[in-house]
Design a protein around this motif. Structure first.
Motif, PDB file in Angstrom:
ATOM      1  N   ARG A   1      -7.568   1.572  -4.817  1.00  0.00           N
ATOM      2  CA  ARG A   1      -7.344   1.591  -3.366  1.00  0.00           C
ATOM      3  C   ARG A   1      -8.678   1.764  -2.624  1.00  0.00           C
ATOM      4  NH1 ARG A   1      -2.415   3.077  -0.602  1.00  0.00           N
ATOM      5  NH2 ARG A   1      -2.912   3.258   1.603  1.00  0.00           N
TER       6      ARG A   1
ATOM      7  N   ARG B   1     -11.102   2.348   0.855  1.00  0.00           N
ATOM      8  CA  ARG B   1     -11.001   3.160   2.079  1.00  0.00           C
ATOM      9  C   ARG B   1     -10.527   2.297   3.243  1.00  0.00           C
ATOM     10  NH1 ARG B   1     -14.284   8.122   2.031  1.00  0.00           N
ATOM     11  NH2 ARG B   1     -15.321   8.212   0.017  1.00  0.00           N
TER      12      ARG B   1
ATOM     13  N   THR C   1       0.802  -1.230   0.000  1.00  0.00           N
ATOM     14  CA  THR C   1       0.000   0.000   0.000  1.00  0.00           C
ATOM     15  C   THR C   1       0.833   1.277   0.000  1.00  0.00           C
ATOM     16  OG1 THR C   1      -0.124  -0.035   2.409  1.00  0.00           O
ATOM     17  CG2 THR C   1      -1.928  -1.106   1.199  1.00  0.00           C
ATOM     18  N   GLU C   2       2.180   1.139  -0.055  1.00  0.00           N
ATOM     19  CA  GLU C   2       3.018   2.338  -0.010  1.00  0.00           C
ATOM     20  C   GLU C   2       4.298   2.136  -0.807  1.00  0.00           C
ATOM     21  OE1 GLU C   2       5.966   1.837   1.939  1.00  0.00           O
ATOM     22  OE2 GLU C   2       5.246  -0.117   2.533  1.00  0.00           O
TER      23      GLU C   2
ATOM     24  N   ASP D   1       0.862   5.275  -8.530  1.00  0.00           N
ATOM     25  CA  ASP D   1       0.300   6.279  -7.637  1.00  0.00           C
ATOM     26  C   ASP D   1      -0.459   5.585  -6.507  1.00  0.00           C
ATOM     27  OD1 ASP D   1      -1.017   8.329  -6.361  1.00  0.00           O
ATOM     28  OD2 ASP D   1      -2.010   9.101  -8.164  1.00  0.00           O
ATOM     29  N   PHE D   2       0.136   5.507  -5.316  1.00  0.00           N
ATOM     30  CA  PHE D   2      -0.483   4.803  -4.197  1.00  0.00           C
ATOM     31  C   PHE D   2      -1.619   5.586  -3.545  1.00  0.00           C
ATOM     32  CE2 PHE D   2       3.207   2.123  -4.653  1.00  0.00           C
ATOM     33  CZ  PHE D   2       2.642   0.882  -4.478  1.00  0.00           C
ATOM     34  N   SER D   3      -1.879   6.803  -4.003  1.00  0.00           N
ATOM     35  CA  SER D   3      -3.082   7.490  -3.537  1.00  0.00           C
ATOM     36  C   SER D   3      -4.313   6.940  -4.257  1.00  0.00           C
ATOM     37  CB  SER D   3      -2.968   9.006  -3.753  1.00  0.00           C
ATOM     38  OG  SER D   3      -2.997   9.314  -5.139  1.00  0.00           O
ATOM     39  N   ARG D   4      -4.096   6.279  -5.403  1.00  0.00           N
ATOM     40  CA  ARG D   4      -5.191   5.709  -6.195  1.00  0.00           C
ATOM     41  C   ARG D   4      -5.203   4.186  -6.203  1.00  0.00           C
ATOM     42  NH1 ARG D   4      -4.454   7.179 -11.811  1.00  0.00           N
ATOM     43  NH2 ARG D   4      -6.474   6.198 -12.038  1.00  0.00           N
ATOM     44  N   TRP D   5      -4.043   3.579  -6.044  1.00  0.00           N
ATOM     45  CA  TRP D   5      -3.908   2.131  -6.198  1.00  0.00           C
ATOM     46  C   TRP D   5      -3.323   1.483  -4.951  1.00  0.00           C
ATOM     47  CZ3 TRP D   5      -6.084   0.493 -10.595  1.00  0.00           C
ATOM     48  CH2 TRP D   5      -6.107   1.340 -11.698  1.00  0.00           C
ATOM     49  N   CYS D   6      -3.636   0.208  -4.764  1.00  0.00           N
ATOM     50  CA  CYS D   6      -2.906  -0.676  -3.864  1.00  0.00           C
ATOM     51  C   CYS D   6      -2.541  -1.881  -4.731  1.00  0.00           C
ATOM     52  CB  CYS D   6      -3.738  -1.071  -2.648  1.00  0.00           C
ATOM     53  SG  CYS D   6      -5.180  -2.076  -3.032  1.00  0.00           S
TER      54      CYS D   6
END
Length: 147
Positions: free
Chosen positions: A135, A137, A52-53, A72-77
């Motif tokens: 990703r 919540r 996740t990071e 882009d880890f703000s959008r994906w895991c």
């Protein structure tokens, strides 16, 4: 125009095409989730993990002997699954579509053996697959399925 019916038909077609385009501010079609896979350098034991990071992403690709692609880890895991060491080629990994459970995602995965009688490489293999998912919540839970 000599053929008014043809003109009317063309006008209707062009109107339909214009309405099929995304409206301003509309995200349009969903972006396809990135996916990577290989037959060697996976973990020695079968398993899966969630990344996740960025630090975990870099570590994963270092273990696979490759340079990490941008993500882009703000959008994906990411779910990374490993088949472990296998006696031949032909083994594959399947990561099914995630199932929402409230704010969490349930991700089912499995190792698939080659079909009986398949032509496979006669070499040890360690198949792996890495799949990006939108990703959630909440958390990503993994469930290994048996064949």
């Amino acid at each position: 125009m000599k053929n008014p019916q043809l003109f009317l038909h063309l006008c209707l077609l062009s109107t339909g095409a214009a309405s099929a385009q995304a409206a301003p501010g509309d995200p349009g079609p969903r972006e396809a989730a990135p996916r990577w896979q290989g037959q060697y350098f996976g973990e020695a034991e079968a398993g899966a993990r969630v990344v996740t990071e960025a630090h975990g992403w870099a570590r994963l690709w270092k273990e696979l002997g490759r340079t990490p692609p941008p993500l882009d880890f703000s959008r994906w895991c990411v779910v990374a699954a490993f088949a472990g060491q296998q006696p031949t080629g032909g083994f594959t990994l399947e990561i099914q579509e995630p199932v929402p459970e409230g704010e969490d995602l349930l991700v089912r995965w499995r190792v698939r053996a080659p079909a009986p009688g398949s032509i496979v490489t006669e070499a040890l293999a360690r198949p792996w697959v890495v799949k990006a998912l939108p990703r959630p919540r909440g958390a990503v839970r993994l469930l290994r399925l048996d064949d």
